[in-house]
Design an enzyme around this catalytic site. Sequence first.
Site, PDB file in Angstrom:
ATOM      1  N   GLU A 150       0.821  -1.123  -0.096  1.00 27.34           N
ATOM      2  CA  GLU A 150       0.006   0.138  -0.136  1.00 27.34           C
ATOM      3  C   GLU A 150       1.045   1.228  -0.060  1.00 27.34           C
ATOM      4  O   GLU A 150       1.449   1.827   1.017  1.00 27.34           O
ATOM      5  CB  GLU A 150      -0.988   0.000   1.217  1.00 27.34           C
ATOM      6  CG  GLU A 150      -1.934  -1.131   1.289  1.00 27.34           C
ATOM      7  CD  GLU A 150      -3.116  -0.931   0.444  1.00 27.34           C
ATOM      8  OE1 GLU A 150      -3.146   0.143  -0.210  1.00 27.34           O
ATOM      9  OE2 GLU A 150      -3.785  -1.855   0.030  1.00 27.34           O
TER      10      GLU A 150
ATOM     11  N   CYS B 237      -2.062   9.552   2.527  1.00 27.64           N
ATOM     12  CA  CYS B 237      -1.530   8.971   1.348  1.00 27.64           C
ATOM     13  C   CYS B 237      -2.504   9.384   0.135  1.00 27.64           C
ATOM     14  O   CYS B 237      -2.099   9.609  -0.914  1.00 27.64           O
ATOM     15  CB  CYS B 237      -1.428   7.584   1.614  1.00 27.64           C
ATOM     16  SG  CYS B 237      -2.874   6.699   2.189  1.00 27.64           S
TER      17      CYS B 237
END
Length: 477
Positions: free
Chosen positions: A219, A253
């Site tokens: 991720e 993010c």
Amino acid sequence: METITKENIQVEIDETFLIQKKQSVQNRNQSVKERKVLLEKLLTWIKDNHTDIQKAIHADFKKPYAEIDISEIFVVTSEIKHALKHIDSWVKPKKVSTPLPMLGTKSYIHCEPKGTSLIIAPWNYPFNLALGPLVSALAAGCTAIIKPSELTPHTSALLRRLVGETFDKSQVALFEGEIEVAQMLLAKPFDHIFFTGSPAVGKIIMKAAAENLSSVTLELGGKSPAIIDANTDLKDASGKIIWGKFVNCGQTCIAPDYILVHHSVKDDFLKEIKTQIGKMYNSSGKGVVKSKDYARIVNGKHLKRLKNLLADAELKGAQKFYGGNIDETENFFEPTILTDLSEDMEVMQEEIFGPILPVITFDDLEEAINYINLKPKPLSLYVFSKDSNNIKRVIKETSSGGALANDCVIHFLQNELPFGGVNNSGIGKAHGYFGFLAFSNEKSVMHQRVGLTASKPLYPPYGFTSKKIIDSLLKWF
Ligand code: NAD
């Protein structure tokens, strides 16, 4: 008291891995009920220690309590509740149909736990991104070792307490420490590694995983763009963007990294942006620095990194439309909007991961799409427009881990959707069923009948009959 040395940690890692390896074999017989007990224990600990969780995360970077509740605690508890609700159906063998040449057989997909897993977490959502993957690991029946980030020590200590008070170390263990500890863990032949962090470290993780052919979920991050089309409700869009960009002080993010705004609405958009920052973070009129609803940069190193990004952009001609104030004594970095940007600026090349928002313009949608397509594939892409054809076009003609129309960031909370990146922004998916799958081996199982079967006529010696069957297979199937 025993001093902690590298050797001690190595011994403890070796022991823990071995215990978990044995447990992971036993877990193949773990019932769904037993998995649910583990998940319920986790949920109970979180509920019982709500205030301690808030205090720990707040101590790390002054994250506002409301943001902790929504983006750290709720995200994890909703993931647990979702798993508890659906795990029975997730683990059920999934029957598949039988094509004619396989006549007489029965086939299904059996999700077995991959086995031992390693979860490496970043600092920016230190609670959520350590425990979210753990929920998936437990739902799938894996054991887990968690390595939280060294940059959020209060949360890491809290997670250590959580793990110690909730689980036997044969099921879940946690190792705090610097990069060196992560590297010691990475040397172990885990069955699955779930890493959340930067693309640069993601490459290191993948190389280490390759040594043991461990499967990986990566991720990662990158530059997630937000397009503001000419036909957009600017007030609505700018409110959503300001929240999505400056929640967690821009250290998200999937925060919009930069804005691509149609030139015809640029000035109005910037005006709205300014209004929204004032509304959300400066309602007292005393400056954003006084707002209790605005977090801080995690440490001095990251503050310096952001300062350098800003300085580089200004040196190369960027204009500060809003913000730019910094208070190094408390790692405060004001929401900062930049215009007049060029591609040679670092701020347009690397993931910003902080409260700086560059705003660039485009003349037609094709130009915006081409611009995005020239960069590495982002983790998320946002498009704001009242024109559904334009939305469809942007989503179809670009590639990103996820896409969201007329909002940003909130898709992280939709646990019916897979969450993750593509290539530079990640490999594999997380959340809900997709997280469960990440920690499961989808074993293909086939049962054949005893005696006459459809394939036996194909055994050698190959004669007239087998040739006829092969010819018809090639022709009809
Ligand atoms: P990072 O990659 O620096 O560190 C993440 C973890 O990896 C930490 O636990 C750290 O100890 C470990 N690590 C660092 N260097 C290592 C090395 N050489 N070998 C082994 N382990 C190492 O990331 P970060 O600064 O903590 O987080 C920021 C990055 O994470 C951003 O790029 C952001 O976009 C990304 N991120 C992605 C997601 C997502 O869900 N896709 C979520 C949050 C953050």
